[in-house]
Scaffold this active site. Structure first.
Site, PDB file in Angstrom:
ATOM      1  N   THR A 200     -36.135   0.330  11.671  1.00  0.00           N
ATOM      2  CA  THR A 200     -36.846  -0.941  12.557  1.00  0.00           C
ATOM      3  C   THR A 200     -37.735  -0.619  13.748  1.00  0.00           C
ATOM      4  OG1 THR A 200     -35.378  -2.657  11.608  1.00  0.00           O
ATOM      5  CG2 THR A 200     -36.254  -2.980  14.038  1.00  0.00           C
ATOM      6  N   ARG A 228     -30.508 -12.769   3.751  1.00  0.00           N
ATOM      7  CA  ARG A 228     -29.942 -11.980   4.408  1.00  0.00           C
ATOM      8  C   ARG A 228     -31.132 -11.931   5.990  1.00  0.00           C
ATOM      9  NH1 ARG A 228     -30.841  -7.883   8.885  1.00  0.00           N
ATOM     10  NH2 ARG A 228     -29.065  -7.705  10.183  1.00  0.00           N
ATOM     11  N   VAL A 229     -31.374 -12.440   6.792  1.00  0.00           N
ATOM     12  CA  VAL A 229     -32.480 -12.150   8.048  1.00  0.00           C
ATOM     13  C   VAL A 229     -32.220 -11.429   9.462  1.00  0.00           C
ATOM     14  CG1 VAL A 229     -34.063 -13.643   9.417  1.00  0.00           C
ATOM     15  CG2 VAL A 229     -34.048 -13.885   7.435  1.00  0.00           C
ATOM     16  N   ASP A 231     -32.110  -9.843  13.801  1.00  0.00           N
ATOM     17  CA  ASP A 231     -32.715 -10.191  15.099  1.00  0.00           C
ATOM     18  C   ASP A 231     -34.807 -10.163  14.400  1.00  0.00           C
ATOM     19  OD1 ASP A 231     -32.437  -7.578  14.960  1.00  0.00           O
ATOM     20  OD2 ASP A 231     -32.458  -7.571  16.288  1.00  0.00           O
ATOM     21  N   THR A 251     -32.962  -3.194  18.188  1.00  0.00           N
ATOM     22  CA  THR A 251     -32.807  -2.313  17.021  1.00  0.00           C
ATOM     23  C   THR A 251     -30.396  -2.300  16.715  1.00  0.00           C
ATOM     24  OG1 THR A 251     -32.911   0.013  15.113  1.00  0.00           O
ATOM     25  CG2 THR A 251     -33.444  -0.314  18.223  1.00  0.00           C
ATOM     26  N   VAL A 253     -27.634  -3.502  14.798  1.00  0.00           N
ATOM     27  CA  VAL A 253     -27.411  -4.521  13.980  1.00  0.00           C
ATOM     28  C   VAL A 253     -27.562  -5.862  14.448  1.00  0.00           C
ATOM     29  CG1 VAL A 253     -25.216  -5.776  13.022  1.00  0.00           C
ATOM     30  CG2 VAL A 253     -25.547  -3.550  13.530  1.00  0.00           C
ATOM     31  N   GLY A 254     -28.752  -6.649  13.405  1.00  0.00           N
ATOM     32  CA  GLY A 254     -28.806  -7.393  13.398  1.00  0.00           C
ATOM     33  C   GLY A 254     -28.124  -9.248  14.511  1.00  0.00           C
TER      34      GLY A 254
HETATM   35  C1  SD4 Z   1     -31.900  -5.844  11.633  1.00  0.00           C
HETATM   36  N1  SD4 Z   1     -31.858  -4.992  13.605  1.00  0.00           N
HETATM   37  O1  SD4 Z   1     -32.065  -6.028   9.993  1.00  0.00           O
HETATM   38  C2  SD4 Z   1     -32.006  -4.790  12.559  1.00  0.00           C
HETATM   39  C3  SD4 Z   1     -32.379  -3.503  11.592  1.00  0.00           C
HETATM   40  C4  SD4 Z   1     -32.747  -2.412  11.939  1.00  0.00           C
HETATM   41  O2  SD4 Z   1     -32.686  -0.642  12.933  1.00  0.00           O
HETATM   42  O3  SD4 Z   1     -33.056  -2.424  13.040  1.00  0.00           O
HETATM   43  N2  SD4 Z   1     -32.185  -1.516  12.008  1.00  0.00           N
HETATM   44  O4  SD4 Z   1     -30.688  -6.326  11.611  1.00  0.00           O
END
Ligand code: SD4
Length: 340
Positions: A200, A228-229, A231, A251, A253-254
């Site tokens: 990300t 799924r959405v 952050d 970045t 786990v959202g």
């Molecule tokens: C998410 N934060 O969709 C993003 C994924 C991510 O590095 O940052 N990956 O949860």
């Protein structure tokens, strides 16, 4: 507002945990930049170097930070080799590439798209939401319909490489939402085909007029549940900009970032006098304190830039890096500090 004795007492009385002397010393050591005052652009991960270079073209000509961050993140969005942003992103578990993105300017305007399919540059659709509609966020089918009405081209974003990885994953269909841990053998450090499952991009810029903007764009967690959405498209979670104070992005786990409204928290801590790295650290600590067992197995990283051009980052796990570009250095990669 600067740190001073009274401020420390005030924060403590409010129940806000203060950094220890050792933390402050370590923090002071790690904060090498004294704040150029801009222009400057910073972004998540090593591949932020190429994105920053594009943003820098705008900033060095005295351009607006909003244009810089939009054009900067176009680079990973259009790169098929980058498998968690834009074109070529890993699909969800049903094989569909769905993109999340948001953008925010110095006036507090913001726009966002979530679960958007078929569009290479979701960041630009997010900007159109901000500029052409009275809304902040469009999702799914409606976001796609809006993008097409705005003249964006409908494209197939699933590359053969990402399709192959998805088909490999389908063999076990192990649904373990752990991402971005580079230093732990138990985590899916690399996906089938040896690809990393992070990437990300969150980008923050301060322009020569002293204005801040930010952008965040991703295909999210690899092989996620359909719908799924994370952050990344959520203003306040994956990105927040307050032109009085600073900007932050995240970045990892959202879900944990959303639960703690992470980027807003980082900016508010900077408002209270925390330096960027200290603010990122405290946001990470909130996650760790609430869920110490979960936190051991996940990665979350925050990146922040204040109004003076000072920057910093902090992550739960080792391995989080970010790229910095200003008048002195165009291709700097900094290994962010971490709790573990
Ligand atoms: C998410 N934060 O969709 C993003 C994924 C991510 O590095 O940052 N990956 O949860």
């Amino acid at each position: 507002m600067k740190y001073n004795r009274r401020k420390f007492i005030g924060l403590s009385a409010l129940g806000i945990p203060l950094l220890s002397g050792a933390d402050l010393l370590a923090g002071a050591r790690s904060i090498k930049n004294m704040g150029s005052g801009g222009p400057i652009v910073i972004s998540t991960w090593d591949f932020g170097v190429a994105a920053n270079a594009e943003a820098w073209k705008v900033l060095k000509e005295g351009g607006r930070s909003l244009d810089a961050v939009e054009q900067g993140v176009w680079v990973p969005e259009a790169d098929p080799a980058n498998q968690t942003v834009g074109l070529g992103g890993f699909p969800d578990r049903d094989g569909k590439v769905t993109l999340d993105a948001c953008i925010m300017d110095e006036k507090g305007n913001c726009g966002s798209v979530a679960a958007l399919e078929h569009i290479v540059h979701p960041i630009s659709v997010a900007r159109r939401v901000m500029e052409k509609t009275p809304h902040v966020m469009l999702v799914g089918e409606g976001a796609l319909q809006f993008a097409l009405e705005q003249g964006f081209k409908k494209e197939d974003l699933l590359t053969p490489q990402s399709e192959k990885a998805w088909k490999e994953w389908l063999k076990t269909s192990q649904y373990k939402p752990v991402i971005n841990i580079e230093n732990k053998s138990f985590a899916p450090r690399k996906l089938p085909g040896n690809q990393y499952n992070h990437d990300t991009i969150g980008m923050l810029a301060l322009d020569s007029k002293g204005n801040l903007s930010g952008a965040c764009t991703t295909s999210g967690m690899a092989f996620k549940l359909r719908g799924r959405v994370g952050d990344s498209p959520i203003i306040g979670a994956g990105l927040y900009v307050d032109n009085e104070v600073g900007a932050a992005t995240s970045t990892g786990v959202g879900e944990e970032v959303i639960r703690n409204v992470g980027s807003f928290l980082v900016v508010e801590l900077m408002r209270q006098g925390y330096r960027p790295e200290e603010a990122c650290k405290e946001a990470v600590m909130r996650i760790i304190r609430k869920k110490p067992e979960t936190a051991k197995e996940i990665q979350v990283g925050f990146l922040a830039l204040n109004k003076k051009g000072e920057y910093g980052a902090y992550a739960i796990q080792k391995g989080f890096s970010f790229a910095v570009c200003d008048v002195n250095k165009q291709d700097l990669i900094i290994k962010g500090r971490s709790y573990y």
